[in-house]
Design a protein around this motif. Sequence first.
Motif, PDB file in Angstrom:
ATOM      1  N   SER A   1      -5.258   9.485  -1.122  1.00 28.28           N
ATOM      2  CA  SER A   1      -5.129   8.531  -2.221  1.00 28.28           C
ATOM      3  C   SER A   1      -3.729   7.925  -2.271  1.00 28.28           C
TER       4      SER A   1
ATOM      5  N   SER B   1      -1.789   3.850  -3.954  1.00 28.63           N
ATOM      6  CA  SER B   1      -2.001   2.693  -4.819  1.00 28.63           C
ATOM      7  C   SER B   1      -1.685   1.400  -4.080  1.00 28.63           C
ATOM      8  N   LEU B   2      -2.484   0.394  -4.340  1.00 29.87           N
ATOM      9  CA  LEU B   2      -2.227  -0.959  -3.851  1.00 29.87           C
ATOM     10  C   LEU B   2      -1.596  -1.731  -5.003  1.00 29.87           C
TER      11      LEU B   2
ATOM     12  N   LEU C   1       0.884  -1.161   0.000  1.00 32.66           N
ATOM     13  CA  LEU C   1       0.000   0.000   0.000  1.00 32.66           C
ATOM     14  C   LEU C   1       0.922   1.211   0.000  1.00 32.66           C
TER      15      LEU C   1
ATOM     16  N   ILE D   1      -6.313   3.536  -4.780  1.00 32.59           N
ATOM     17  CA  ILE D   1      -7.112   3.576  -3.562  1.00 32.59           C
ATOM     18  C   ILE D   1      -7.414   5.039  -3.213  1.00 32.59           C
TER      19      ILE D   1
ATOM     20  N   HIS E   1      -3.697  -1.013  -8.215  1.00 31.93           N
ATOM     21  CA  HIS E   1      -5.080  -0.576  -8.031  1.00 31.93           C
ATOM     22  C   HIS E   1      -5.090   0.726  -7.237  1.00 31.93           C
TER      23      HIS E   1
ATOM     24  N   CYS F   1      -9.746   7.404  -0.325  1.00 30.21           N
ATOM     25  CA  CYS F   1     -10.636   7.521   0.832  1.00 30.21           C
ATOM     26  C   CYS F   1     -11.078   8.977   0.952  1.00 30.21           C
TER      27      CYS F   1
END
Length: 306
Positions: free
Chosen positions: A56, A58-59, A15, A76, A74, A78
């Motif tokens: 924000s 990225s995973l 993450l 991410i 992906h 919130c």
Amino acid sequence: LDRPELVEHAARLFLGHCVPSTFSVLPTGEGMATFHYNLNGCAIKKRVTGKKHIYSTSLTYRPNRKPKPAAISHHIKCVYIRPEGWIPPFLIPAYGSAEGHGGLVFHMALLNEDLTGLAKSSLFPLGSFIPIWAAVDQKDHQPLLLLLEECVAATTPELQSASLVYPIITNKGCLADGKNGNSRFLPRYHSSAILLYLQSFKFALGEEVYIHCKLVAWDPEVFDIEKKACHYIKETGEWELLDDPSQSDLCKCCDSSCKPRLKRGVDSEPQGLVQNSVLGPLTIVENSETRIPSEFVKYPTVEQGW
């Protein structure tokens, strides 16, 4: 996959740049990785737009070590609704001032280039930008609008009649330096604060410079030619009112004199709460690069900072 293989794959999940805090195998045989980290870590980017705080990162899944690219990535994001009356935590500026007047406390400070915190240096290359933040603590006071009525640069912390000065904001809120250079105001995050994106200048090059400003706390619903924040938009060749472009006619006087035709009596004329503040010292140094043409300037927005 058996558990050792699941654990091995989980160790390749990231993450941002953080690895999973915990990993477990579900009854279905699938693995579940959990990340427990502060929102300030893991290369998480924060921005504020409207009433939202957006985080924000990225995973990614990396079966191979860098520099080989991630096999899976992906995005991410919130989103949190920010509290009513929220302001950034810059209430004790490292390079600024905090002064009280009329039950209010005024602040000025230098910010870093992405507007996420206080500046760590007071040294600026010629042509670079100096983000200046000013605010007034509202506390239990009615909503206030903070304006920079006048600002000049000088080589002394106190202005004297013989002081050499460089005008920045003149004529009751006109950002004069923006017409010759690329300085401008940035969008407000709250009426009680203002962000000046000042392009560094040749005045007193290599010397200590102080920014002297007259801060005014005013009614956020009332604008006139003496209570305004105007900057010059080079794309249109016109002056624009920061807080309401539809009232930009109030800025037309920026090229002449912003004084009312009929002067009201001193006793009846509202002045707002006024505070003279000084920011500095800061130093502008010679740089190999020339001033950046306006068409190549990218101004940060509130969405990119705070």
